[in-house]
Design a protein around this motif. Structure first.
Motif, short mmCIF file in Angstrom:
data_model
loop_
_atom_site.label_atom_id
_atom_site.label_comp_id
_atom_site.label_asym_id
_atom_site.label_seq_id
_atom_site.Cartn_x
_atom_site.Cartn_y
_atom_site.Cartn_z
N ARG A 68 0.83 -1.21 0.00
CA ARG A 68 0.00 0.00 0.00
C ARG A 68 0.86 1.26 0.00
O ARG A 68 0.55 2.24 -0.68
CB ARG A 68 -0.92 0.00 1.22
CG ARG A 68 -1.92 1.17 1.27
CD ARG A 68 -2.90 0.96 2.40
NE ARG A 68 -2.22 0.81 3.68
CZ ARG A 68 -2.78 0.28 4.76
NH1 ARG A 68 -4.02 -0.16 4.72
NH2 ARG A 68 -2.10 0.20 5.89
N GLN A 69 1.98 1.23 0.74
CA GLN A 69 2.81 2.43 0.87
C GLN A 69 3.91 2.51 -0.18
O GLN A 69 4.31 3.61 -0.59
CB GLN A 69 3.42 2.48 2.27
CG GLN A 69 2.39 2.62 3.38
CD GLN A 69 3.03 2.89 4.74
OE1 GLN A 69 4.00 3.61 4.85
NE2 GLN A 69 2.46 2.31 5.79
N LEU A 70 4.42 1.34 -0.61
CA LEU A 70 5.57 1.35 -1.52
C LEU A 70 5.25 0.81 -2.91
O LEU A 70 5.98 1.11 -3.87
CB LEU A 70 6.71 0.51 -0.93
CG LEU A 70 7.21 0.91 0.46
CD1 LEU A 70 8.30 -0.05 0.92
CD2 LEU A 70 7.73 2.34 0.45
N GLY A 71 4.20 -0.01 -3.01
CA GLY A 71 3.85 -0.61 -4.29
C GLY A 71 4.37 -2.05 -4.41
O GLY A 71 5.29 -2.47 -3.71
N GLU A 72 3.74 -2.80 -5.33
CA GLU A 72 4.08 -4.20 -5.52
C GLU A 72 5.51 -4.38 -6.01
O GLU A 72 6.18 -5.36 -5.66
CB GLU A 72 3.10 -4.84 -6.52
CG GLU A 72 1.71 -5.10 -5.97
CD GLU A 72 1.65 -6.28 -5.02
OE1 GLU A 72 2.69 -6.95 -4.84
OE2 GLU A 72 0.57 -6.52 -4.46
N GLU A 73 5.99 -3.46 -6.83
CA GLU A 73 7.34 -3.62 -7.39
C GLU A 73 8.40 -3.57 -6.29
O GLU A 73 9.34 -4.38 -6.28
CB GLU A 73 7.61 -2.53 -8.43
CG GLU A 73 8.95 -2.70 -9.14
CD GLU A 73 9.16 -1.67 -10.23
OE1 GLU A 73 10.30 -1.55 -10.70
OE2 GLU A 73 8.17 -0.99 -10.62
#
Length: 260
Positions: A68-73
């Protein structure tokens, strides 16, 4: 090709350290047979999936927070870097996730995340979730077989962990949809254990509870002298001990609990 040579060429790809084209060229050269190259890609996806399942199966709340905060990548980059530093070594997949909290504390995160920053509570949340899983899955101990016999003692599953964040309140006091993005920063001591029905439990413990647990661990009698030292009336201390006995934190002969 000898078997040892084959494994040496395919291992970097299966471990996520080499790309599919690199593995294909290493194994087959410039003119790889298409079916074999396609099958190799399937094995690569299978191994990647297992690496993600290993981490996400234990650290589900952390997974939600970081994606949610950094992204899936960024999340995928953390998993790949973790397994490069800590290759799979145990037949039980989730056991391979044991070093993830320490990895989040010591890894060169700027090289993985760029200008994004890991939340300050991430490593502690990982430790919290690891002990939830460890408490649930730990092997039964022979010393716990007789819950109501023998000397008063702590159940073998008991673990105390200090945190700078109130993870228990954060997880238990709000529905997931209404949960704040970060836990409240508050020093807490959390007790992990399995209750009498073997369900995993965890809860915050008070200073008085810590003193009681310490006394049971050290074999100190639960008597008037201990009550005075802790600074609570003996009936209150006895009631707290009984609560812990019924919860499965303390096990052993209940006679001294009820007569204290």
């Amino acid at each position: 090709m000898r078997l040892a040579d084959f494994y040496a060429r395919i291992a970097p790809f299966l471990l996520g350290e080499a790309s599919h084209p690199q593995a294909v060229e290493s194994l087959y050269g410039q003119h790889a047979p298409s079916p074999d190259a396609d099958r190799l890609a399937i094995y690569g996806r299978f191994c990647r999936l297992h690496r993600h399942e290993t981490i996400e199966g234990v650290y589900s709340t952390l997974h939600q927070c970081l994606t949610r905060q950094l992204g899936e990548e960024c999340w995928s980059s953390l998993i790949a870097a973790y397994f490069r530093a800590h290759p799979m070594h145990h037949f039980e997949l989730n056991h391979n996730a044991a070093a993830f909290p320490q990895f989040l504390q010591t890894a060169d995160l700027p090289s993985l995340l760029g200008d994004r920053q890991l939340p300050k509570f991430a490593a502690e949340l990982a430790d919290f979730e690891w002990w939830e899983w460890q408490t649930l899955t730990a092997k039964d101990d022979e010393a716990d077989r007789d819950l109501d016999g023998g000397a008063l003692r702590l159940h073998s599953s008991v673990e105390l962990r200090p945190y700078q964040y109130d993870f228990v309140g954060w997880l238990d006091d709000c529905d997931e949809d209404a949960r704040p993005i970060e836990p409240e920063r508050e020093a807490t001591m959390v007790l992990f254990w399995r209750n009498r029905s073997l369900s995993a439990r965890r809860d915050r413990v008070s200073p008085v509870e810590l003193q009681l647990i310490k006394a049971v661990f050290e074999g100190v009698p639960i008597d008037e002298a201990l009550a005075r030292r802790i600074g609570v009336p003996l009936p209150e201390l006895a009631e707290l001990l009984l609560d812990h006995h019924q919860a499965g934190i303390v096990i052993g002969s209940a006679g001294s609990v009820y007569s204290a």
